[in-house]
Design a protein around this motif. Structure first.
Motif, short mmCIF file in Angstrom:
data_model
loop_
_atom_site.label_atom_id
_atom_site.label_comp_id
_atom_site.label_asym_id
_atom_site.label_seq_id
_atom_site.Cartn_x
_atom_site.Cartn_y
_atom_site.Cartn_z
N GLN A 102 -39.31 -34.35 -67.64
CA GLN A 102 -38.08 -34.40 -68.42
C GLN A 102 -38.31 -33.59 -69.70
OE1 GLN A 102 -36.47 -38.33 -69.08
NE2 GLN A 102 -35.69 -38.41 -67.00
N SER A 103 -37.42 -32.65 -69.94
CA SER A 103 -37.55 -31.75 -71.08
C SER A 103 -36.51 -32.06 -72.15
CB SER A 103 -37.40 -30.30 -70.62
OG SER A 103 -37.32 -29.43 -71.73
N SER A 104 -36.95 -32.04 -73.42
CA SER A 104 -36.01 -32.23 -74.53
C SER A 104 -35.17 -30.99 -74.78
CB SER A 104 -36.79 -32.60 -75.80
OG SER A 104 -37.48 -33.81 -75.63
N ILE A 105 -35.61 -29.85 -74.24
CA ILE A 105 -34.82 -28.62 -74.27
C ILE A 105 -34.27 -28.41 -72.86
CG2 ILE A 105 -34.86 -26.11 -74.59
CD1 ILE A 105 -37.13 -26.49 -76.57
N THR A 106 -32.98 -28.29 -72.74
CA THR A 106 -32.36 -28.20 -71.42
C THR A 106 -32.79 -26.93 -70.70
OG1 THR A 106 -30.44 -29.41 -72.25
CG2 THR A 106 -30.18 -28.22 -70.16
N MET A 107 -33.35 -27.10 -69.51
CA MET A 107 -33.69 -26.00 -68.63
C MET A 107 -33.62 -26.53 -67.20
SD MET A 107 -37.71 -25.60 -69.74
CE MET A 107 -37.33 -25.17 -71.43
N GLN A 108 -32.39 -26.57 -66.69
CA GLN A 108 -32.09 -27.29 -65.46
C GLN A 108 -32.86 -26.77 -64.25
OE1 GLN A 108 -27.83 -27.07 -65.14
NE2 GLN A 108 -27.50 -28.69 -66.66
N GLN A 109 -33.25 -25.50 -64.26
CA GLN A 109 -33.92 -24.96 -63.09
C GLN A 109 -35.33 -25.50 -62.91
OE1 GLN A 109 -32.08 -23.28 -65.14
NE2 GLN A 109 -30.64 -21.98 -63.98
N ALA A 111 -36.70 -28.50 -64.92
CA ALA A 111 -36.96 -29.87 -65.36
C ALA A 111 -35.66 -30.62 -65.59
CB ALA A 111 -37.79 -29.87 -66.65
N GLU A 112 -35.73 -31.94 -65.49
CA GLU A 112 -34.57 -32.76 -65.84
C GLU A 112 -34.41 -32.78 -67.35
OE1 GLU A 112 -35.18 -36.73 -64.50
OE2 GLU A 112 -35.36 -36.20 -62.37
N PRO A 113 -33.19 -32.98 -67.84
CA PRO A 113 -33.04 -33.22 -69.28
C PRO A 113 -33.57 -34.61 -69.59
CG PRO A 113 -30.94 -33.53 -68.15
CD PRO A 113 -31.90 -32.98 -67.13
N TYR A 114 -34.07 -34.80 -70.83
CA TYR A 114 -34.56 -36.12 -71.20
C TYR A 114 -33.38 -37.06 -71.35
CZ TYR A 114 -36.05 -40.11 -73.85
OH TYR A 114 -36.25 -41.42 -74.26
N ILE A 115 -33.37 -38.11 -70.52
CA ILE A 115 -32.39 -39.19 -70.60
C ILE A 115 -33.17 -40.49 -70.54
CG2 ILE A 115 -30.40 -40.29 -69.51
CD1 ILE A 115 -29.67 -37.55 -68.33
N ARG A 116 -33.09 -41.27 -71.58
CA ARG A 116 -33.92 -42.48 -71.70
C ARG A 116 -33.78 -43.40 -70.49
NH1 ARG A 116 -32.44 -47.51 -73.28
NH2 ARG A 116 -34.14 -48.92 -73.89
N PHE A 131 -42.99 -36.11 -70.33
CA PHE A 131 -42.04 -35.69 -71.35
C PHE A 131 -42.50 -34.36 -71.95
CE2 PHE A 131 -41.66 -40.46 -71.74
CZ PHE A 131 -40.43 -40.53 -71.10
N ALA A 132 -41.67 -33.33 -71.80
CA ALA A 132 -42.02 -31.99 -72.25
C ALA A 132 -41.10 -31.55 -73.38
CB ALA A 132 -41.94 -31.00 -71.10
N ALA A 133 -41.49 -30.49 -74.06
CA ALA A 133 -40.71 -29.86 -75.14
C ALA A 133 -40.59 -30.74 -76.38
CB ALA A 133 -39.32 -29.44 -74.64
N GLY A 134 -41.59 -31.59 -76.60
CA GLY A 134 -41.61 -32.39 -77.81
C GLY A 134 -40.36 -33.22 -77.99
N THR A 135 -39.88 -33.33 -79.22
CA THR A 135 -38.64 -34.04 -79.49
C THR A 135 -37.42 -33.14 -79.32
OG1 THR A 135 -38.63 -33.48 -81.85
CG2 THR A 135 -39.81 -35.48 -81.21
N GLY A 136 -37.68 -31.83 -79.12
CA GLY A 136 -36.59 -30.86 -79.06
C GLY A 136 -36.21 -30.32 -80.42
N ASN A 137 -36.95 -30.76 -81.45
CA ASN A 137 -36.67 -30.33 -82.82
C ASN A 137 -37.91 -29.72 -83.45
OD1 ASN A 137 -33.94 -31.69 -83.15
ND2 ASN A 137 -35.22 -33.43 -82.61
#
Length: 242
Positions: A102-109, A111-116, A131-137
């Motif tokens: 699950q990625s905090s940065i959307t990249m649908q191809q 990984a899934e988006p992070y959804i709790r 959990f990838a892409a850190g917090t997205g910030n």
């Protein structure tokens, strides 16, 4: 029958832990060994979420020091964590462990988006979640991500796997022969003594949400399982020392 002391954990892996002895990139032998350690915990019925760093590929702070805009450098670091997450997912699934990234940065191809709620559902179904892409910030470390995700999914503990040290020391044990290893610390100790276990934001999040942290070495095979079974290795950091 081996009985784990934790039901749901967050495993924090630094990028360097995936690079083995090379210190850079992803070493296949190392990542396969880590996947086997995670599998040994997964088969015990422990719900495993993983937060990966990206320092083996790119560090935002280092990039900023070279003149790159800090936010841009941090986003580059987040993309490095996605690369590590995909490599770890591949190793886990080759070992027979169902895994979702699950990625905090959307990249649908990729990984899934992070959804709790979806992450918790995956865990309940016996899937490992990375959990990838850190917090997205930008400006937030993957240590902070581990603390945040642990609070969000109600994990019982954060396991911080190190590839160079086997716990928390009073000083750098590679530079100071008199460095003392701590068995137990409080988060206030970590902050007041500036021990560098994790950044202050992450430490404060863990302290405020009463999430214990266990710092240990991942280079010794089987250590993740030992920690999950309650063996006293590494250093335990918690809100207070009884």
């Amino acid at each position: 029958m081996e009985e784990p002391v934790f039901k749901r954990i967050v495993l924090k892996l630094s990028g360097e832990a995936l690079s083995g002895q090379t210190g850079y990139g992803i070493e296949s032998q190392t990542i396969v060994a880590i996947a086997e350690q995670i599998k040994a915990v997964h088969v015990l019925g422990v719900e495993v979420a993983i937060v990966v760093g990206g320092g083996n590929i790119w560090r935002g702070i280092a990039g900023s020091a070279r003149g790159i805009d800090r936010a841009t450098a941090d986003y580059m670091g987040m993309l490095a964590t996605v690369m590590n997450a995909l490599a770890l997912q591949d190793a886990l699934e080759n070992a027979g462990v169902p895994t979702r990234v699950q990625s905090s940065i959307t990249m649908q191809q990729v990984a899934e988006p992070y959804i709790r709620r979806r992450a918790i559902r995956h865990l309940e179904k016996g899937r490992v979640v990375i959990f990838a892409a850190g917090t997205g910030n930008p400006y937030f470390s993957t240590d902070t991500t581990a603390a945040l995700r642990a609070a969000e999914i109600e994990a019982e503990v954060i396991l911080m796997a190190k590839n160079k040290v086997d716990g928390v020391y009073s000083a750098d044990p590679f530079k100071d022969p008199n460095a003392v290893k701590y068995e137990t610390l409080t988060y206030l100790d970590v902050l007041n003594k500036n021990l560098g276990v994790m950044d202050s934001t992450a430490s404060s999040l863990c302290k405020d949400n009463n999430i214990p942290l266990i710092v240990f070495s991942i280079t010794e095979n089987g250590n993740i399982k030992r920690v999950v079974l309650g063996e006293k290795i590494g250093t335990i950091v918690k809100g207070s020392v009884e």
